[in-house]
Design a protein around this motif. Structure first.
Motif, PDB file in Angstrom:
ATOM      1  N   LEU A   1      34.557  14.501   3.165  1.00  0.00           N
ATOM      2  CA  LEU A   1      33.120  14.336   3.348  1.00  0.00           C
ATOM      3  C   LEU A   1      32.312  14.790   2.137  1.00  0.00           C
ATOM      4  CD1 LEU A   1      32.816  15.596   7.043  1.00  0.00           C
ATOM      5  CD2 LEU A   1      32.631  13.228   6.239  1.00  0.00           C
ATOM      6  N   ILE A   2      32.915  15.618   1.290  1.00  0.00           N
ATOM      7  CA  ILE A   2      32.210  16.110   0.103  1.00  0.00           C
ATOM      8  C   ILE A   2      32.920  15.721  -1.190  1.00  0.00           C
ATOM      9  CG2 ILE A   2      33.362  18.366   0.006  1.00  0.00           C
ATOM     10  CD1 ILE A   2      30.724  19.618  -0.802  1.00  0.00           C
ATOM     11  N   ALA A   3      34.144  15.243  -1.077  1.00  0.00           N
ATOM     12  CA  ALA A   3      34.941  14.946  -2.270  1.00  0.00           C
ATOM     13  C   ALA A   3      34.248  13.961  -3.202  1.00  0.00           C
ATOM     14  CB  ALA A   3      36.309  14.399  -1.863  1.00  0.00           C
ATOM     15  N   GLY A   4      33.549  12.975  -2.632  1.00  0.00           N
ATOM     16  CA  GLY A   4      32.888  11.969  -3.452  1.00  0.00           C
ATOM     17  C   GLY A   4      31.847  12.541  -4.389  1.00  0.00           C
ATOM     18  N   LYS A   5      31.277  13.692  -4.032  1.00  0.00           N
ATOM     19  CA  LYS A   5      30.246  14.296  -4.869  1.00  0.00           C
ATOM     20  C   LYS A   5      30.812  14.843  -6.177  1.00  0.00           C
ATOM     21  CE  LYS A   5      27.288  15.490  -0.944  1.00  0.00           C
ATOM     22  NZ  LYS A   5      26.547  16.548  -0.227  1.00  0.00           N
ATOM     23  N   LEU A   6      32.136  14.976  -6.247  1.00  0.00           N
ATOM     24  CA  LEU A   6      32.753  15.427  -7.492  1.00  0.00           C
ATOM     25  C   LEU A   6      32.669  14.368  -8.581  1.00  0.00           C
ATOM     26  CD1 LEU A   6      36.039  17.179  -6.309  1.00  0.00           C
ATOM     27  CD2 LEU A   6      34.057  18.270  -7.336  1.00  0.00           C
ATOM     28  N   LEU A   7      32.325  13.140  -8.192  1.00  0.00           N
ATOM     29  CA  LEU A   7      32.287  12.041  -9.156  1.00  0.00           C
ATOM     30  C   LEU A   7      31.198  12.210 -10.198  1.00  0.00           C
ATOM     31  CD1 LEU A   7      32.858   9.041  -6.755  1.00  0.00           C
ATOM     32  CD2 LEU A   7      34.376   9.772  -8.581  1.00  0.00           C
TER      33      LEU A   7
END
Length: 222
Positions: free
Chosen positions: A136-142
């Protein structure tokens, strides 16, 4: 008839300043069948002391704790209990918290709004030596669009079907054993497919893989 060797239970310390959350996480862990809660803490000072004294396999740690914040607890335990794996369990979805905790060497970051099954899976995953990042938060690492484009554009990289499957499941937080069961292959094969895929992509860490998985939409709906 040979006597069966009992499966060793994972020893867990849970730290959260909300009694209802603390009780719920404890009940969830102890209903899993292969884990036991050996300590409970309602503040950061107690969490650091219990983890130092008890040396649990995993510390499930809230970020916002009275007395001593989660970041300070993580800092202390890198020295005091280096073998204890730390799984952050938090409401904070700001990527700044995630990056800060990863820099401190925590082994996982899961949001409190994630399912109980995900929490149990995350605990097992970090206990096995993995780094779990909540989808749910991994994408924000992009990061920004340019960084995302750099991650997506990897010309000449062709993953085999098995490498693709293994990397997708790894990014989603599944352990080698769980992947082996799902794909009906050996754990050694899973390790080989993962290593080959990571090498082809030029990745050294699971954080890089999660960023790539997010850019490809692998984690959508996880």
């Amino acid at each position: 008839m040979p006597r069966q060797t009992p499966v060793a239970e994972l020893r867990i310390v849970v730290a959260d300043d909300h009694p209802v959350v603390l009780a719920g996480v404890k009940a969830l862990i102890e209903s899993s069948g292969d884990m036991i809660v050996v300590g409970e803490a309602g503040d950061g000072v107690t969490a650091a002391r219990l983890a130092t004294d008890l040396k649990p396999d995993v510390l499930v740690l809230d970020v916002s704790m009275p007395g001593l914040g989660g970041t300070k607890v993580a800092e202390r335990l890198r020295e005091a209990a280096p073998r204890t794996r730390i799984l952050v369990h938090t409401v904070h979805e700001d990527v700044g918290y995630l990056r800060q905790m990863l820099e401190l060497g925590v082994n996982g970051y899961i949001l409190k709004r994630s399912s109980g099954d995900q929490l149990v899976r995350a605990i097992r995953f970090v206990a096995e030596g993995g780094v779990y990042i909540d989808p749910l938060i991994a994408g924000k690492l992009l990061g920004g669009p340019s960084q995302k484009q750099d991650i997506e554009n990897r010309p000449g990289v062709e993953l085999s079907e098995r490498e693709n499957e293994v990397l997708k499941l790894t990014a989603a937080g599944y352990s080698h054993k769980e992947i082996a069961t799902q794909l009906n292959v050996s754990v050694k094969s899973v390790e080989t497919y993962k290593a080959r895929g990571m090498e082809k992509l030029g990745f050294q860490t699971r954080v890089e893989l999660v960023r790539y998985a997010s850019s490809k939409g692998w984690l959508d709906g996880s």
